[in-house]
Motif scaffolding. Sequence first.
Motif, PDB file in Angstrom:
ATOM      1  N   GLY A  37       0.838  -1.595  -0.231  1.00 24.82           N
ATOM      2  CA  GLY A  37      -0.180  -0.187   0.079  1.00 24.82           C
ATOM      3  C   GLY A  37       0.697   1.091   0.187  1.00 24.82           C
ATOM      4  O   GLY A  37       2.248   1.753  -0.036  1.00 24.82           O
ATOM      5  N   SER A  38       0.693   1.919   0.152  1.00 20.43           N
ATOM      6  CA  SER A  38       1.057   3.589  -0.005  1.00 20.43           C
ATOM      7  C   SER A  38       1.726   4.073   1.270  1.00 20.43           C
ATOM      8  O   SER A  38       3.190   4.353   1.136  1.00 20.43           O
ATOM      9  CB  SER A  38       0.241   4.625  -0.517  1.00 20.43           C
ATOM     10  N   THR A  39       1.254   3.512   2.369  1.00 19.90           N
ATOM     11  CA  THR A  39       1.546   3.491   3.414  1.00 19.90           C
ATOM     12  C   THR A  39       2.997   3.188   3.396  1.00 19.90           C
ATOM     13  O   THR A  39       3.718   4.046   4.531  1.00 19.90           O
ATOM     14  CB  THR A  39       0.833   3.770   4.562  1.00 19.90           C
ATOM     15  N   GLY A 130      -0.955  -1.598   7.180  1.00 17.69           N
ATOM     16  CA  GLY A 130      -1.546  -0.093   7.542  1.00 17.69           C
ATOM     17  C   GLY A 130      -2.755  -0.469   7.775  1.00 17.69           C
ATOM     18  O   GLY A 130      -3.623  -1.591   8.067  1.00 17.69           O
ATOM     19  N   ILE A 131      -4.349  -0.045   7.159  1.00 16.33           N
ATOM     20  CA  ILE A 131      -5.728   0.642   7.777  1.00 16.33           C
ATOM     21  C   ILE A 131      -6.292   0.983   5.968  1.00 16.33           C
ATOM     22  O   ILE A 131      -5.945   1.773   5.615  1.00 16.33           O
ATOM     23  CB  ILE A 131      -5.802   1.146   8.695  1.00 16.33           C
ATOM     24  N   GLY A 132      -6.948   0.449   5.995  1.00 18.76           N
ATOM     25  CA  GLY A 132      -8.112   0.524   4.963  1.00 18.76           C
ATOM     26  C   GLY A 132      -9.056   1.524   5.571  1.00 18.76           C
ATOM     27  O   GLY A 132      -9.139   1.762   6.208  1.00 18.76           O
ATOM     28  N   HIS A 136     -10.465  -2.094   7.356  1.00 19.95           N
ATOM     29  CA  HIS A 136      -9.923  -3.736   7.073  1.00 19.95           C
ATOM     30  C   HIS A 136      -7.443  -3.348   7.412  1.00 19.95           C
ATOM     31  O   HIS A 136      -7.471  -2.567   7.158  1.00 19.95           O
ATOM     32  CB  HIS A 136      -9.724  -3.869   5.362  1.00 19.95           C
ATOM     33  N   LEU A 166      -5.050   5.189  -5.918  1.00 16.39           N
ATOM     34  CA  LEU A 166      -3.312   4.871  -5.981  1.00 16.39           C
ATOM     35  C   LEU A 166      -2.758   4.027  -6.976  1.00 16.39           C
ATOM     36  O   LEU A 166      -1.097   4.375  -7.097  1.00 16.39           O
ATOM     37  CB  LEU A 166      -3.383   4.568  -4.205  1.00 16.39           C
ATOM     38  N   LYS A 202      -8.686   8.006   7.451  1.00  8.46           N
ATOM     39  CA  LYS A 202      -8.322   7.040   7.805  1.00  8.46           C
ATOM     40  C   LYS A 202      -9.211   7.372   9.258  1.00  8.46           C
ATOM     41  O   LYS A 202      -9.384   6.723  10.044  1.00  8.46           O
ATOM     42  CB  LYS A 202      -6.220   6.271   7.730  1.00  8.46           C
TER      43      LYS A 202
HETATM   44  P1  PGA Z   1      -3.049   2.662   1.658  1.00 11.57           P
HETATM   45  O1  PGA Z   1      -3.604   1.108   1.919  1.00 11.57           O
HETATM   46  O2  PGA Z   1      -1.610   2.380   2.525  1.00 11.57           O
HETATM   47  O3  PGA Z   1      -2.761   2.328   0.177  1.00 11.57           O
HETATM   48  O4  PGA Z   1      -3.480   3.473   2.189  1.00 11.57           O
HETATM   49  C1  PGA Z   1      -3.578   0.768   4.015  1.00 11.57           C
HETATM   50  C2  PGA Z   1      -4.448  -0.580   3.668  1.00 11.57           C
HETATM   51  O5  PGA Z   1      -5.055  -0.959   2.353  1.00 11.57           O
HETATM   52  O6  PGA Z   1      -4.331  -1.650   4.140  1.00 11.57           O
END
Ligand code: PGA
Length: 243
Positions: A37-39, A130-132, A136, A166, A202
Amino acid sequence: MKVIKVKNYEEASQKAFEIFRDQVKEKPDSILGLATGSTPIRMYELLAEDHKVNGTSYKNVHTFNLDEYYGLAPTHPQSYYYFMTEHLFKFLDIDLNNVNVPKGNQDIQAECDRYNTMLAENQIDLQLLGIGSNGHIGFNEPGTPFDSVTHYIELDESTRKDNARLFFDGVLEDVPTHAVTMGIKNIMEAKRVVLIACGDNKATAIKGLVEDEPTTSLPASILSTHPDFTLIIDEGAASKLDK
Ligand code: PGA
């Protein structure tokens, strides 16, 4: 739960980098749980830089990634194996034989079983998350049971939209509809868990994680019961917290 509140993405990445670097320095044969993911991108840059400048070695480190898109081969530019290679592994002295990412293009149940067996034999020392925006962790979408292990899952529309924004050049139709993900039980079995959350999108999920009781409608909320959980949040992600 330990909460580290920082100003922005750069500071959050620095904090997470320090935790991971210290882990590897203290235990050179650490088993790390990694995320895409981007984080984590900036944190991975910092780990690569530290390896280059200070020689922190990953020769004896093993890694397990959280998830992979169903149907994508490891060589696909949007696969998570490819992401990990491009953002981290190619800059380190890690042995690629010690790297584990679920395979999205194999017999899926056999692959889930294989991953679960490996995780049962290798307890993760430090898991990055990370967290959605929907709460998630990994690809454990809302409604996933807390006792789940590695499984095949249908992605939420919101997750596919977030990821199309992204990645995948913005083309929603190109984002796979399914994935393989470590389950919530696998994640909770890690000795230590660090979650980075940055940005206003988030904030609702973070508020639920910090202030509410665990509920499967917000998968990340179970982390508040983990004995060694660190949450790193920037001002945007913290913006809906009451305290
Ligand atoms: P993100 O995604 O880092 O691109 O915001 C985090 C995730 O879906 O767990």
